[in-house]
Design a protein around this motif. Sequence first.
Motif, PDB file in Angstrom:
ATOM      1  N   VAL A   1       0.496  -1.000  -0.589  1.00 40.86           N
ATOM      2  CA  VAL A   1       0.183   0.098   0.468  1.00 40.86           C
ATOM      3  C   VAL A   1       1.082   1.026  -0.221  1.00 40.86           C
ATOM      4  CG1 VAL A   1      -1.510   1.297   1.452  1.00 40.86           C
ATOM      5  CG2 VAL A   1      -2.144  -1.309   1.381  1.00 40.86           C
ATOM      6  N   ALA A   2       2.225   1.447   0.314  1.00 38.45           N
ATOM      7  CA  ALA A   2       2.798   2.834   1.484  1.00 38.45           C
ATOM      8  C   ALA A   2       3.132   2.269  -0.387  1.00 38.45           C
ATOM      9  CB  ALA A   2       3.822   2.070   1.948  1.00 38.45           C
ATOM     10  N   VAL A   3       3.775   1.548  -1.378  1.00 39.18           N
ATOM     11  CA  VAL A   3       4.509   1.482  -2.951  1.00 39.18           C
ATOM     12  C   VAL A   3       3.753   2.684  -3.158  1.00 39.18           C
ATOM     13  CG1 VAL A   3       5.408  -0.016  -4.253  1.00 39.18           C
ATOM     14  CG2 VAL A   3       5.836  -0.567  -2.430  1.00 39.18           C
ATOM     15  N   VAL A   4       2.357   1.842  -3.285  1.00 38.39           N
ATOM     16  CA  VAL A   4       1.248   2.107  -4.428  1.00 38.39           C
ATOM     17  C   VAL A   4       0.905   3.920  -3.835  1.00 38.39           C
ATOM     18  CG1 VAL A   4      -1.453   1.972  -4.679  1.00 38.39           C
ATOM     19  CG2 VAL A   4      -0.053   0.380  -4.503  1.00 38.39           C
ATOM     20  N   ILE A   5       1.098   4.300  -2.838  1.00 35.98           N
ATOM     21  CA  ILE A   5       0.363   5.878  -2.347  1.00 35.98           C
ATOM     22  C   ILE A   5       2.010   6.188  -2.968  1.00 35.98           C
ATOM     23  CG2 ILE A   5       0.207   7.418  -0.229  1.00 35.98           C
ATOM     24  CD1 ILE A   5      -0.808   5.455   1.066  1.00 35.98           C
ATOM     25  N   SER A   6       3.228   5.973  -2.647  1.00 38.12           N
ATOM     26  CA  SER A   6       4.638   6.638  -2.944  1.00 38.12           C
ATOM     27  C   SER A   6       3.881   7.067  -4.623  1.00 38.12           C
ATOM     28  CB  SER A   6       5.626   5.793  -2.742  1.00 38.12           C
ATOM     29  OG  SER A   6       5.633   5.351  -3.782  1.00 38.12           O
ATOM     30  N   GLN A   7       3.564   6.433  -4.947  1.00 33.35           N
ATOM     31  CA  GLN A   7       3.328   6.431  -7.185  1.00 33.35           C
ATOM     32  C   GLN A   7       2.465   8.084  -7.181  1.00 33.35           C
ATOM     33  OE1 GLN A   7       4.711   4.432  -9.309  1.00 33.35           O
ATOM     34  NE2 GLN A   7       5.537   3.200  -7.734  1.00 33.35           N
ATOM     35  N   TYR A   8       1.625   8.408  -6.070  1.00 27.26           N
ATOM     36  CA  TYR A   8       0.877   9.233  -5.520  1.00 27.26           C
ATOM     37  C   TYR A   8       1.905  10.286  -5.248  1.00 27.26           C
ATOM     38  CZ  TYR A   8      -2.613   6.701  -7.585  1.00 27.26           C
ATOM     39  OH  TYR A   8      -3.041   5.717  -8.365  1.00 27.26           O
ATOM     40  N   ASP A   9       3.063  10.337  -4.971  1.00 29.13           N
ATOM     41  CA  ASP A   9       4.285  11.993  -4.188  1.00 29.13           C
ATOM     42  C   ASP A   9       3.698  12.889  -5.095  1.00 29.13           C
ATOM     43  OD1 ASP A   9       5.378  10.900  -6.222  1.00 29.13           O
ATOM     44  OD2 ASP A   9       7.186  10.683  -5.400  1.00 29.13           O
ATOM     45  N   TYR A  10       3.908  12.982  -5.828  1.00 29.15           N
ATOM     46  CA  TYR A  10       3.480  15.113  -6.955  1.00 29.15           C
ATOM     47  C   TYR A  10       2.651  14.947  -6.400  1.00 29.15           C
ATOM     48  CZ  TYR A  10      -0.266  12.504  -9.580  1.00 29.15           C
ATOM     49  OH  TYR A  10      -1.087  11.607  -9.480  1.00 29.15           O
ATOM     50  N   LEU A  11       1.677  14.472  -5.919  1.00 24.01           N
ATOM     51  CA  LEU A  11       0.274  15.324  -4.853  1.00 24.01           C
ATOM     52  C   LEU A  11       1.131  15.679  -3.845  1.00 24.01           C
ATOM     53  CD1 LEU A  11      -2.396  12.335  -4.821  1.00 24.01           C
ATOM     54  CD2 LEU A  11      -3.243  15.075  -6.191  1.00 24.01           C
ATOM     55  N   PHE A  12       1.374  15.554  -2.714  1.00 27.29           N
ATOM     56  CA  PHE A  12       1.858  15.909  -1.599  1.00 27.29           C
ATOM     57  C   PHE A  12       3.286  16.470  -1.702  1.00 27.29           C
ATOM     58  CE2 PHE A  12       0.054  11.326  -1.118  1.00 27.29           C
ATOM     59  CZ  PHE A  12      -0.515  11.530  -0.890  1.00 27.29           C
ATOM     60  N   ALA A  13       3.919  17.461  -2.929  1.00 34.54           N
ATOM     61  CA  ALA A  13       4.488  18.187  -2.556  1.00 34.54           C
ATOM     62  C   ALA A  13       4.204  19.202  -2.919  1.00 34.54           C
ATOM     63  CB  ALA A  13       5.592  17.866  -4.186  1.00 34.54           C
ATOM     64  N   LEU A  14       2.362  19.240  -3.735  1.00 30.10           N
ATOM     65  CA  LEU A  14       1.040  20.549  -3.262  1.00 30.10           C
ATOM     66  C   LEU A  14       1.005  20.641  -2.269  1.00 30.10           C
ATOM     67  CD1 LEU A  14      -0.126  20.964  -6.648  1.00 30.10           C
ATOM     68  CD2 LEU A  14       2.281  22.096  -5.967  1.00 30.10           C
ATOM     69  N   ASP A  15       1.096  22.154  -1.709  1.00 25.60           N
ATOM     70  CA  ASP A  15       0.607  22.251   0.079  1.00 25.60           C
ATOM     71  C   ASP A  15      -0.721  22.314  -0.100  1.00 25.60           C
ATOM     72  OD1 ASP A  15       3.150  22.699   1.172  1.00 25.60           O
ATOM     73  OD2 ASP A  15       2.559  25.291   1.492  1.00 25.60           O
ATOM     74  N   LYS A  16      -1.452  22.501  -0.955  1.00 23.71           N
ATOM     75  CA  LYS A  16      -3.083  22.706  -0.794  1.00 23.71           C
ATOM     76  C   LYS A  16      -3.198  20.762  -1.078  1.00 23.71           C
ATOM     77  CE  LYS A  16      -5.029  26.951  -2.972  1.00 23.71           C
ATOM     78  NZ  LYS A  16      -5.478  27.478  -3.603  1.00 23.71           N
ATOM     79  N   MET A  17      -2.428  20.665  -1.577  1.00 30.17           N
ATOM     80  CA  MET A  17      -2.673  18.939  -1.441  1.00 30.17           C
ATOM     81  C   MET A  17      -2.935  17.977  -0.074  1.00 30.17           C
ATOM     82  SD  MET A  17      -4.318  18.672  -4.120  1.00 30.17           S
ATOM     83  CE  MET A  17      -3.850  17.334  -4.986  1.00 30.17           C
ATOM     84  N   THR A  18      -2.124  18.597   0.623  1.00 34.70           N
ATOM     85  CA  THR A  18      -2.034  17.681   2.341  1.00 34.70           C
ATOM     86  C   THR A  18      -3.332  17.786   2.991  1.00 34.70           C
ATOM     87  OG1 THR A  18      -1.581  19.885   3.184  1.00 34.70           O
ATOM     88  CG2 THR A  18       0.616  18.461   2.546  1.00 34.70           C
ATOM     89  N   VAL A  19      -4.288  18.120   2.131  1.00 33.86           N
ATOM     90  CA  VAL A  19      -5.674  18.148   2.816  1.00 33.86           C
ATOM     91  C   VAL A  19      -5.839  16.075   2.719  1.00 33.86           C
ATOM     92  CG1 VAL A  19      -6.669  18.862   0.921  1.00 33.86           C
ATOM     93  CG2 VAL A  19      -7.923  18.763   3.536  1.00 33.86           C
ATOM     94  N   PHE A  20      -5.646  15.527   1.683  1.00 33.08           N
ATOM     95  CA  PHE A  20      -5.964  14.897   1.707  1.00 33.08           C
ATOM     96  C   PHE A  20      -5.634  13.817   2.383  1.00 33.08           C
ATOM     97  CE2 PHE A  20      -6.941  16.982  -2.781  1.00 33.08           C
ATOM     98  CZ  PHE A  20      -7.964  16.328  -3.151  1.00 33.08           C
ATOM     99  N   VAL A  21      -4.164  14.031   3.038  1.00 35.42           N
ATOM    100  CA  VAL A  21      -3.990  13.019   3.827  1.00 35.42           C
ATOM    101  C   VAL A  21      -4.919  12.769   4.639  1.00 35.42           C
ATOM    102  CG1 VAL A  21      -2.300  12.617   5.217  1.00 35.42           C
ATOM    103  CG2 VAL A  21      -1.463  13.289   2.977  1.00 35.42           C
ATOM    104  N   PHE A  22      -5.728  13.875   5.325  1.00 35.82           N
ATOM    105  CA  PHE A  22      -6.737  13.930   6.267  1.00 35.82           C
ATOM    106  C   PHE A  22      -7.361  12.807   6.231  1.00 35.82           C
ATOM    107  CE2 PHE A  22      -5.591  18.606   6.610  1.00 35.82           C
ATOM    108  CZ  PHE A  22      -4.389  19.021   7.169  1.00 35.82           C
ATOM    109  N   PHE A  23      -8.281  13.179   4.905  1.00 31.21           N
ATOM    110  CA  PHE A  23      -8.893  12.453   4.965  1.00 31.21           C
ATOM    111  C   PHE A  23      -9.599  10.936   4.051  1.00 31.21           C
ATOM    112  CE2 PHE A  23     -11.405  16.086   3.989  1.00 31.21           C
ATOM    113  CZ  PHE A  23     -11.575  16.853   4.837  1.00 31.21           C
ATOM    114  N   GLN A  24      -7.880  10.692   4.428  1.00 34.24           N
ATOM    115  CA  GLN A  24      -7.220   9.023   3.844  1.00 34.24           C
ATOM    116  C   GLN A  24      -8.068   7.670   4.983  1.00 34.24           C
ATOM    117  OE1 GLN A  24      -3.378   8.348   1.636  1.00 34.24           O
ATOM    118  NE2 GLN A  24      -3.447   6.925   3.391  1.00 34.24           N
ATOM    119  N   PRO A  25      -8.459   8.024   5.700  1.00 35.38           N
ATOM    120  CA  PRO A  25      -8.877   6.665   7.009  1.00 35.38           C
ATOM    121  C   PRO A  25     -10.017   6.950   7.112  1.00 35.38           C
ATOM    122  CG  PRO A  25      -7.003   8.879   8.274  1.00 35.38           C
ATOM    123  CD  PRO A  25      -6.934   8.904   7.052  1.00 35.38           C
TER     124      PRO A  25
END
Lengths: 455, 455
Positions: free
Chosen positions: B290-314
Amino acid sequence: MHDEIINLIKTTTDLNSLRIQLNNYHQRDLAESFRLLDEDQQEKVYALFSNEELADIFSYLDAEDVSEITETISEEKLASIIQEMEPDDAADLLAEYSDDRVEMIYQFIDEDTKEEISELLEYEENTAGALMNSNYLVIEQGKDIKDLMKKLVKEAPDLESINTTFVVDANNQLLGTIPLKKVIMAKAPCPVESIMNPNFKAVNVDTPIEDAVNIVKNYDIFDLPVLESGQLKGIITIDDAMDTVVEEAEEDYAKLAGLTEAEEITESTFTSVKKRIPWLAFLLIMDLFVAVVISQYDYLFALDKMTVFVFFQPIILGLAGNFGTQSLAITIRKITDHEFDYRHRILKHLIKETALGLAMGLLLGGLALIFAVAFLYFNGQAWVDIWPIALVVALSVFASLTVSALFAALLPILLYKMKMDPAVASGPVITTIIDVLGVVIYLSLATVLVYNTLI
Amino acid sequence: MHDEIINLIKTTTDLNSLRIQLNNYHQRDLAESFRLLDEDQQEKVYALFSNEELADIFSYLDAEDVSEITETISEEKLASIIQEMEPDDAADLLAEYSDDRVEMIYQFIDEDTKEEISELLEYEENTAGALMNSNYLVIEQGKDIKDLMKKLVKEAPDLESINTTFVVDANNQLLGTIPLKKVIMAKAPCPVESIMNPNFKAVNVDTPIEDAVNIVKNYDIFDLPVLESGQLKGIITIDDAMDTVVEEAEEDYAKLAGLTEAEEITESTFTSVKKRIPWLAFLLIMDLFVAVVISQYDYLFALDKMTVFVFFQPIILGLAGNFGTQSLAITIRKITDHEFDYRHRILKHLIKETALGLAMGLLLGGLALIFAVAFLYFNGQAWVDIWPIALVVALSVFASLTVSALFAALLPILLYKMKMDPAVASGPVITTIIDVLGVVIYLSLATVLVYNTLI
């Protein structure tokens, strides 16, 4: 086999031959097949059987299923069938019908049956009183084994169980039980008290059903007497206890999965939604709370180097949640088995679960360390970053597993001791509480061990 | 009560009086208490009882527990006790001892008992043959009810169950069964065939134990005949079936919680670790994936505005995982009940689960939308950002629930049809597979609907 029966019913036009052919099948197979017939076919078949035969066939189904397949039957005929049923089954069935229908059925039921049923309905659901039946062999003290044999031969056709004879005094106080084996071996003259067992197991009408069926199971009792102030009121037979024991196990299973109740194959999607949504809706609210907790750490994710912690988050939550579910399942099972009625066993259990948490935390934390290092290395992380990050992951696994074990073992025992249903702390509840604890441990460690060294 | 018994044993020095007092307790309570004694006390108590009495007391415990509390008993005495046990219990118990001890015990056992035991040991574990006992009442066709009554009175003391008489021909082929009730009501002269039931339910020695106990449960059979090429080889009694049915339910429960086996209260932490670690270690590897899969989307979390998606993941992972566990639990239960032996029911079940997924997805997706909007608003997000983000959350909930329901229902049925244990697809496996699917759906939607509009 059910397809065979249904086919017979659909294709045979000669009713006499149909009846003869259906008689080759077991009543339960007939009952199961009737569930799959349409209304017209049900009407056609029901006309073939006497009320007594139908009562017998229906006795193999749950009250819920019987109420479903008897919709086409008139209240008058239904009343005649109900009079042939065991009073406990009849009471269960009547509880399934609408008040209007019950009222109409009651008009056709004789006073004796009504009284028997309403007596059973007085006992609260989930007590021994509600499960017992009043169909047993009883003899007064002072009688001889010869009288008992006469009574046995006379009453046997109508009795559900003849395995046990109950010896009572003039006030219906239970004095002892005689297994049928001893009756058969005894030689007259022989007063019944001389062969009875005075150390019998019994329960009260208000004993929880769970405890009563546990006694049947643990002591291999075929007919468990149910008393009210020492007077014999009914018996719980081993076959009824077996059905209940299975139902109880299914309830626990359903609750572990976060269902309010076990689902039936025949029920509508709407009914299933109602059973499944409570925990999930609760979960959504809890997860929103998790989101709030994570958002407290938003400064973490503002740093590019910290996004790697997002990748590992499912590891922490997944392991702690599942380990918690294991501990929860074991704890609930032990509560059901009454293991915690001894205080010293509670402490022993909590110590063991904590020791397990520490051991599993060390093992899985160690594994997580290795995996995290490998993952970070192949992800192109610099060696200087790898160790602190991997350490946070490993420590978080260790800490969250330990906390999770203790918590999942403690909560249901607390609920039980507070006389609440321990299964309320079902899988979804435990896992979300552990999610919150896990996230706090993880992101706090990330802050202290990595973030604070970077800024 | 066990504390009472233990106290008696510890404080009573007069052995005669101790024996009399212990006789007031049920054998099972004695057995349970013996588990809590130390070796010296056990030796003291065992000397009080005859071999037959000890065999009777031990019959209320699992073979595993009996092997534990008989460690202090000499092989010679143990052999005498084993000769008094039911052959099926004896076989189970011998399987618990070391080969050396079994060899020593065997020296003291007579040939007949040895043969009976080794015959039972030939049948594979988890088959009806391994659970049956050979202690029943049998009569040849052509005999009269009078002969049967004589035989009954003579053999009753040694029989475990006298509920059912089995009628066989000269080749021991089973022809029918007679419930004891009918024996008692019959009047001589009356050939036994005339009152026997020729449409009896029976199983074969190689029938899976699960199926055999289901027949006992569903048809309320007290003594289920076990056949080999039509010849009567043994019976399964309802009390033995009840124990097995409970064990089976506990196995399913344990597997849903991700345990390889149910845990005993007496077992060591080390044994528990062995039972719990397989799924968790597997889970760790899956979560790394799962970690490998998420890391494929690391470009997402590079953007400040996108960190909000981390909150909703659970939220996404929690809801989809738990809903999947619900569907899994229901599906496993239905497989155990043999609901899917009819092909049309499989399709019906899959359609229903998918419909449920869609319905629950709409409901919970809607709720998630409202909650996410509220969360983002109070978190100070601009309105222009709120809607696309909340929409991603809601759509992900909807899609992952639908996929999760279908998947959790389909996988165990596929395993079952491939003759594999469907419970292999236990809770942890299903939830991690669904984790991967959920993360892909969620982060892909975030990329398409939010990230791509920002860059």
